[in-house]
Design a protein around this motif. Structure first.
Motif, PDB file in Angstrom:
ATOM      1  N   PHE A  89       0.831  -1.211   0.000  1.00  0.00           N
ATOM      2  CA  PHE A  89       0.000   0.000   0.000  1.00  0.00           C
ATOM      3  C   PHE A  89       0.868   1.265   0.000  1.00  0.00           C
ATOM      4  N   ALA A 134      -2.361  -6.569  -6.189  1.00  0.00           N
ATOM      5  CA  ALA A 134      -3.626  -5.857  -6.328  1.00  0.00           C
ATOM      6  C   ALA A 134      -4.817  -6.805  -6.230  1.00  0.00           C
ATOM      7  N   ARG A 135      -4.677  -7.999  -6.787  1.00  0.00           N
ATOM      8  CA  ARG A 135      -5.793  -8.950  -6.736  1.00  0.00           C
ATOM      9  C   ARG A 135      -6.091  -9.345  -5.302  1.00  0.00           C
ATOM     10  N   ALA A 145      -5.238  -7.698  -2.581  1.00  0.00           N
ATOM     11  CA  ALA A 145      -5.640  -6.517  -1.813  1.00  0.00           C
ATOM     12  C   ALA A 145      -7.115  -6.186  -1.998  1.00  0.00           C
ATOM     13  N   SER A 146      -7.665  -6.524  -3.158  1.00  0.00           N
ATOM     14  CA  SER A 146      -9.061  -6.186  -3.451  1.00  0.00           C
ATOM     15  C   SER A 146     -10.018  -7.356  -3.217  1.00  0.00           C
ATOM     16  N   GLN A 147      -9.522  -8.474  -2.769  1.00  0.00           N
ATOM     17  CA  GLN A 147     -10.371  -9.666  -2.593  1.00  0.00           C
ATOM     18  C   GLN A 147     -11.242  -9.530  -1.345  1.00  0.00           C
ATOM     19  N   PRO A 148     -12.547  -9.706  -1.461  1.00  0.00           N
ATOM     20  CA  PRO A 148     -13.421  -9.641  -0.283  1.00  0.00           C
ATOM     21  C   PRO A 148     -13.071 -10.741   0.718  1.00  0.00           C
ATOM     22  N   GLY A 173      -8.898  -9.386   4.184  1.00  0.00           N
ATOM     23  CA  GLY A 173      -9.771  -9.031   3.072  1.00  0.00           C
ATOM     24  C   GLY A 173      -9.684  -7.558   2.711  1.00  0.00           C
ATOM     25  N   ALA A 174     -10.338  -7.211   1.592  1.00  0.00           N
ATOM     26  CA  ALA A 174     -10.312  -5.838   1.092  1.00  0.00           C
ATOM     27  C   ALA A 174     -10.781  -4.864   2.171  1.00  0.00           C
ATOM     28  N   LYS A 175     -10.033  -3.770   2.331  1.00  0.00           N
ATOM     29  CA  LYS A 175     -10.324  -2.730   3.307  1.00  0.00           C
ATOM     30  C   LYS A 175     -10.378  -3.276   4.734  1.00  0.00           C
ATOM     31  N   ARG A 176      -9.684  -4.431   4.937  1.00  0.00           N
ATOM     32  CA  ARG A 176      -9.626  -5.058   6.274  1.00  0.00           C
ATOM     33  C   ARG A 176     -11.026  -5.295   6.835  1.00  0.00           C
TER      34      ARG A 176
END
Length: 336
Positions: free
Chosen positions: A61, A100-101, A103-106, A133-136
């Motif tokens: 990040f 990126a994949r 980092a964006s994975q739910p 997961g994405a956005k923690r």
């Protein structure tokens, strides 16, 4: 210990007991968690597995946003981490590229794709501050609910304390940053060390009469830096003592062959004659940092640099003599 980059490999275990984290430093809190993981794995008849990430998610990040200050100082290299995990008796470690994949994975996708289909988890052990997961967005409650629905057990381990201090990678970084290697040793449960292959440098030290062993620290932001009293393992059967510079060598010009890279440059006081002049290159050595003398300094010219190195060597020898004397006194007391 088996090591895998990702989980798409035929040799990976079809089921496991798992813990997830960065494990920077593999400190005493990590060690307690890994001991519990091994016990639970044995109870279930499956191998113990660590899932870790490279680069560190915060490194990713920091690079993605152009904000270098977000990257945490690194306690150890990936090599050091894997060696400590193996020493703790872990059966397999999966190093997952953080990109990126991922980092964006739910969170639900991470559970399905990585934990269930990728690793076949039977048991998952996490820390008390675990997020994923994405956005923690994923937390322990979500993981626990998924385990109940999907047939795997989930457990959480509380913080580990030493003398009332919570043991964490952040605490280790802070202690390394202020040069308190005694505190670092209490947090890690061992002497702090850096390992790696000996690489070629500019060979200026040889010209000045101070031959050095050079190890690259593979991260641009080490948690420790400065001049240290050290002990080197791996050159011969017995460790060799010396003094080392960990950092970017501010007194050298940018055309240095390792210019801009973080190096651990170690001058051994008694170079093993059996190695010859170039016998160290290519060897894997482990350098223990015993005591910090001072921060890196920028010298005005080679004469000032040589004077500074001589002073560091004298100070390091005095520290080592005092350390050996204390060890002798302790041994004598134990025999009485």
């Amino acid at each position: 210990m088996k090591i895998f980059r990702g989980f798409q490999h035929p040799g990976i275990a079809p089921a496991c007991a798992l813990t997830i984290g960065n494990f920077d430093g593999v400190h005493r809190g990590h060690q307690a968690m890994l001991a519990l993981l091994r016990s639970e794995a044995q109870h279930r008849g499956v191998p113990s597995c660590v899932l870790t990430f490279e680069p560190h998610p915060r490194d990713y990040f920091a690079a993605a946003t152009g904000r270098a200050e977000l990257a945490p100082a690194r306690i150890g290299t990936l090599r050091d981490k894997l060696e400590e995990l193996a020493r703790c008796g872990i059966d397999q470690t999966v190093v997952l590229p953080f990109d990126a994949r991922l980092a964006s994975q739910p969170p639900e996708g991470f559970i399905d794709d990585v934990l269930i289909r990728g690793l076949g988890v039977r048991y998952v052990l996490v820390g008390d501050d675990f997020r994923f997961g994405a956005k923690r967005a994923g937390d322990y409650a979500l993981l626990d609910a998924s385990g109940s629905a999907r047939g795997f057990d989930v457990a959480r381990m509380n913080s580990y304390e030493v003398r009332g201090l919570r043991v964490s990678s952040s605490a280790v970084r802070e202690a390394l940053g202020r040069g308190d290697l005694e505190a670092v040793g209490r947090l890690l449960g061992r002497t702090y060390a850096i390992s790696g292959h000996v690489v070629h440098g500019r060979k200026l030290g040889r010209e000045l009469g101070f031959r050095t062993l050079n190890l690259r620290f593979s991260h641009w932001k080490p948690a420790a830096s400065g001049i240290f009293v050290v002990r080197v393992h791996g050159l011969t059967e017995r460790p060799v003592e010396g003094v080392a510079n960990l950092g970017v060598r501010p007194s050298l010009d940018p055309n240095d062959v390792n210019g801009g890279r973080v190096l651990l440059e170690t001058h051994c006081f008694d170079w093993p004659t059996s190695l010859g002049a170039d016998g160290g290159y290519g060897k894997i050595v482990r350098v223990e940092l015993l005591h910090k003398l001072h921060d890196e300094l920028k010298y005005d010219g080679l004469d000032a640099l040589m004077k500074g190195i001589n002073q560091d060597c004298d100070d390091a020898r005095r520290f080592l003599a005092s350390m050996h004397a204390e060890t002798h006194r302790q041994t004598t007391r134990d025999r009485i």
